[in-house]
Design an enzyme around this catalytic site. Structure first.
Site, PDB file in Angstrom:
ATOM      1  N   GLU A  70     -25.385  49.262  -2.741  1.00 28.26           N
ATOM      2  CA  GLU A  70     -23.981  49.220  -2.327  1.00 28.26           C
ATOM      3  C   GLU A  70     -23.956  49.550  -0.837  1.00 28.26           C
ATOM      4  O   GLU A  70     -24.262  50.681  -0.460  1.00 28.26           O
ATOM      5  CB  GLU A  70     -23.150  50.225  -3.112  1.00 28.26           C
ATOM      6  N   ARG A  71     -23.665  48.524  -0.011  1.00 27.13           N
ATOM      7  CA  ARG A  71     -23.775  48.573   1.448  1.00 27.13           C
ATOM      8  C   ARG A  71     -25.243  48.794   1.832  1.00 27.13           C
ATOM      9  O   ARG A  71     -26.140  48.770   0.975  1.00 27.13           O
ATOM     10  CB  ARG A  71     -22.846  49.657   2.025  1.00 27.13           C
TER      11      ARG A  71
HETATM   12  C1  LIG Z   1     -22.802  52.523   5.179  1.00 29.63           C
HETATM   13  C2  LIG Z   1     -21.515  53.225   5.211  1.00 29.63           C
HETATM   14  C3  LIG Z   1     -20.685  53.411   4.118  1.00 29.63           C
HETATM   15  C4  LIG Z   1     -19.564  54.091   4.614  1.00 29.63           C
HETATM   16  C5  LIG Z   1     -18.405  54.525   4.001  1.00 29.63           C
HETATM   17  N1  LIG Z   1     -17.479  55.136   4.779  1.00 29.63           N
HETATM   18  C6  LIG Z   1     -16.278  55.640   4.140  1.00 29.63           C
HETATM   19  C7  LIG Z   1     -15.357  54.515   3.728  1.00 29.63           C
HETATM   20  C8  LIG Z   1     -14.780  54.994   2.417  1.00 29.63           C
HETATM   21  O1  LIG Z   1     -13.609  55.760   2.656  1.00 29.63           O
HETATM   22  C9  LIG Z   1     -15.824  55.925   1.839  1.00 29.63           C
HETATM   23  C10 LIG Z   1     -16.626  55.318   0.724  1.00 29.63           C
HETATM   24  O2  LIG Z   1     -17.130  54.078   1.060  1.00 29.63           O
HETATM   25  O3  LIG Z   1     -16.684  56.281   2.928  1.00 29.63           O
HETATM   26  C11 LIG Z   1     -17.662  55.337   6.135  1.00 29.63           C
HETATM   27  O4  LIG Z   1     -16.771  55.881   6.781  1.00 29.63           O
HETATM   28  N2  LIG Z   1     -18.802  54.943   6.737  1.00 29.63           N
HETATM   29  C12 LIG Z   1     -19.752  54.317   5.986  1.00 29.63           C
HETATM   30  N3  LIG Z   1     -20.948  53.808   6.323  1.00 29.63           N
END
Ligand SMILES: Cc1cc2cn([C@H]3C[C@H](O)[C@@H](CO)O3)c(=O)nc2[nH]1
Length: 221
Positions: free
Chosen positions: A92-93
């Site tokens: 996931e990502r």
């Molecule tokens: C890879 C990655 C995922 C990710 C998620 N987020 C935040 C967005 C959502 O509110 C939460 C879960 O995805 O985290 C972030 O700020 N920076 C991120 N970087």
């Protein structure tokens, strides 16, 4: 198209805006069996030695975006390099969207200071060079900002209550530039785009298209 080889499973990263349906998609994939799914380690981000870094990020982005993104990069590196015995691995990502979407956005908005951005970027470049973080395919859950914003409000995650629509809109633009228009940074693997605007209950046939065109083919390969 690189076939899954023994040294590293075929790695598929599911990318998309907040609320684009990644967890729903991954739950569906998990049901197929013989795949390993690494969901976003939200619980780690909510409890790093007792600190809820996700909450801190949204409470005071200027002060904590470096802290948060630095820990995200570590936890995604852990996910990318974790041993796994199945032929397919879904993330996931990825460490790529961490750097090219989120860190990029925070830097553009001046939320992350330049020295912090440079340190994160130096870590990212070394990791990409020295660690097995390769991705073989991106699945882009493409959505409209308005659609995901509604979902975020409905899902009502405590930490995300204050996320402004503007933030979601510009994250959308960055995902589009990176994965769809391919005009922001390198895109290190082919992209399979799914229209994730449809009601998440209805997205089944979009998934079916993915399975036919990707999973079955790769098994053949
Ligand atoms: C890879 C990655 C995922 C990710 C998620 N987020 C935040 C967005 C959502 O509110 C939460 C879960 O995805 O985290 C972030 O700020 N920076 C991120 N970087």
């Amino acid at each position: 198209r690189r076939a899954p080889s023994l040294d590293r499973p075929c790695t598929i990263a599911v990318e998309g805006n907040i609320g684009s349906g990644k967890s729903t998609f991954l739950r569906h994939i998990e049901k197929l069996g013989n795949v390993t799914v690494f969901s976003e380690p939200l619980e780690k981000w909510r409890n790093c030695q007792g600190h809820n870094l996700l909450d801190l990020l949204y409470q005071d982005p200027q002060r904590y975006s470096f802290t948060f993104q630095s820990y995200v990069q570590l936890t995604l590196l852990q996910a990318h390099t974790q041993k796994c015995s199945t032929k397919f691995r879904f993330l996931e990502r990825s460490i790529f969207s961490a750097r090219y979407c989120f860190v990029e956005k925070l830097r553009r908005d001046g939320i992350m200071a330049s020295p912090e951005y440079s340190v994160i970027d130096e870590w990212f470049k070394w990791i990409k060079q020295e660690q097995a973080v390769g991705v073989d395919l991106f699945v882009y859950l493409r959505t409209d900002p308005e659609v995901v914003y509604e979902r975020i409000l409905k899902r009502d995650r405590a930490e995300e209550r204050k996320v402004p629509f503007e933030y979601i809109k510009s994250l959308h633009e960055i995902h589009e530039d990176w994965l769809y228009h391919k005009r922001l940074y390198e895109c290190p693997a082919p992209v399979f785009t799914i229209d994730a605007n449809v009601d998440l209950g209805m997205i089944g046939d979009e998934y079916g298209r993915f399975e036919d065109q990707v999973l079955k083919k790769r098994v053949a390969v």
